[in-house]
Design a protein around this motif. Structure first.
Motif, PDB file in Angstrom:
ATOM      1  N   LEU A  47     -33.227  22.655  15.952  1.00  0.00           N
ATOM      2  CA  LEU A  47     -32.824  21.856  16.327  1.00  0.00           C
ATOM      3  C   LEU A  47     -32.221  21.070  15.988  1.00  0.00           C
ATOM      4  O   LEU A  47     -30.650  20.911  16.884  1.00  0.00           O
ATOM      5  N   ALA A  48     -31.594  21.460  14.817  1.00  0.00           N
ATOM      6  CA  ALA A  48     -30.714  20.976  13.403  1.00  0.00           C
ATOM      7  C   ALA A  48     -29.277  22.399  13.637  1.00  0.00           C
ATOM      8  O   ALA A  48     -28.087  21.363  14.304  1.00  0.00           O
ATOM      9  N   LEU A  49     -28.860  23.044  14.203  1.00  0.00           N
ATOM     10  CA  LEU A  49     -28.050  23.233  14.738  1.00  0.00           C
ATOM     11  C   LEU A  49     -27.671  23.337  15.978  1.00  0.00           C
ATOM     12  O   LEU A  49     -26.470  23.009  16.482  1.00  0.00           O
ATOM     13  N   PHE A  50     -28.891  22.946  16.905  1.00  0.00           N
ATOM     14  CA  PHE A  50     -27.961  22.254  18.033  1.00  0.00           C
ATOM     15  C   PHE A  50     -27.802  21.111  17.850  1.00  0.00           C
ATOM     16  O   PHE A  50     -26.318  21.315  19.034  1.00  0.00           O
ATOM     17  N   ALA A  51     -27.881  20.338  17.416  1.00  0.00           N
ATOM     18  CA  ALA A  51     -27.222  18.773  17.130  1.00  0.00           C
ATOM     19  C   ALA A  51     -26.042  19.229  16.406  1.00  0.00           C
ATOM     20  O   ALA A  51     -25.266  18.230  16.661  1.00  0.00           O
ATOM     21  N   LEU A  52     -26.083  20.146  15.477  1.00  0.00           N
ATOM     22  CA  LEU A  52     -24.020  19.525  14.938  1.00  0.00           C
ATOM     23  C   LEU A  52     -23.812  20.955  15.708  1.00  0.00           C
ATOM     24  O   LEU A  52     -22.302  20.181  15.835  1.00  0.00           O
ATOM     25  N   GLN A  53     -23.815  21.874  17.155  1.00  0.00           N
ATOM     26  CA  GLN A  53     -22.622  22.260  17.638  1.00  0.00           C
ATOM     27  C   GLN A  53     -22.482  21.364  18.995  1.00  0.00           C
ATOM     28  O   GLN A  53     -20.940  21.172  19.214  1.00  0.00           O
ATOM     29  N   ALA A  54     -23.477  20.319  19.088  1.00  0.00           N
ATOM     30  CA  ALA A  54     -22.955  19.351  20.345  1.00  0.00           C
ATOM     31  C   ALA A  54     -22.123  18.197  19.430  1.00  0.00           C
ATOM     32  O   ALA A  54     -20.942  18.063  20.082  1.00  0.00           O
TER      33      ALA A  54
END
Length: 153
Positions: A9-16
Motif C-alpha cells: 500500500l505504501a509503494l502504491f501511494a508513493l507511485q500515485a
C-alpha cells in the motif's frame, strides 16, 4: 503477511503521488511554451489543427484564421494582465460581482463564437466541431476539479 500488505500500500501511494506531480509539471511547461508564442502563431497553429480535423477549404481557413486570431489576441492580453497582476503582488481573488461579470463575459463570448462557427462551417463540420468542443470542455472540467482539490489540501 500484514507487513507485506502495508508495504504494498505504501509503494502504491508513493507511485500515485509521483505520477500526479509529473503531470502537473508537464502542464506548467506546456503553459510556458504557449506563453512564448505570439497571438498570430497560436492562431495559425489552432487553424491548422482545425483544418486537419474538420477538412476545411481555403475560404473557411481564412475566416477561421481571423476568428482564431481575435481569440488568441484576447487570450494573450488576459494572460499578460494576469501575469502582471501576479508580479505586482496584488493578485487578490475577485469579488462575487467580478466573478459573475467574468463568467457572463466568457459565456457571451462562447455564444458569439458558436454563432460565427455555425456560419463558417457546413453542418457536418459543425457537428464534428461541437463534439470536439464538448470533449475539450469535459477535459477542462476534470482538470479544474483536480486543481481545486490540490488547493484545498
Amino acid at each position: 503477511m500484514k507487513k507485506l500488505v502495508i508495504i504494498a500500500l505504501a509503494l502504491f501511494a508513493l507511485q500515485a503521488t509521483a505520477q500526479e506531480r509529473k503531470r502537473t509539471h508537464q502542464n506548467k511547461e506546456r503553459g510556458q511554451k504557449m506563453m512564448n508564442l505570439s497571438a498570430e502563431e497560436m492562431a495559425t497553429l489552432q487553424t491548422k489543427k482545425m483544418t486537419l480535423y474538420l477538412d476545411l477549404n481555403e475560404s473557411q481557413q481564412a475566416k477561421i484564421q481571423k476568428l482564431n486570431l481575435e481569440n488568441a489576441t484576447k487570450r494573450k492580453a488576459m494572460m499578460e494582465a494576469r501575469k502582471a497582476k501576479k508580479e505586482r503582488g496584488n493578485a487578490e481573488k475577485p469579488s462575487k460581482e467580478e466573478r459573475l461579470a467574468m463568467v457572463n463575459a466568457k459565456l457571451d463570448h462562447q455564444i458569439a463564437t458558436k454563432a460565427k462557427m455555425k456560419t463558417i462551417l457546413n453542418d457536418e463540420q459543425y457537428a464534428k466541431w461541437e463534439k470536439l468542443e464538448a470533449r475539450r470542455s469535459q477535459k477542462n472540467k476534470g482538470r479544474n476539479k483536480d486543481q481545486r482539490n490540490k488547493r484545498q489540501n
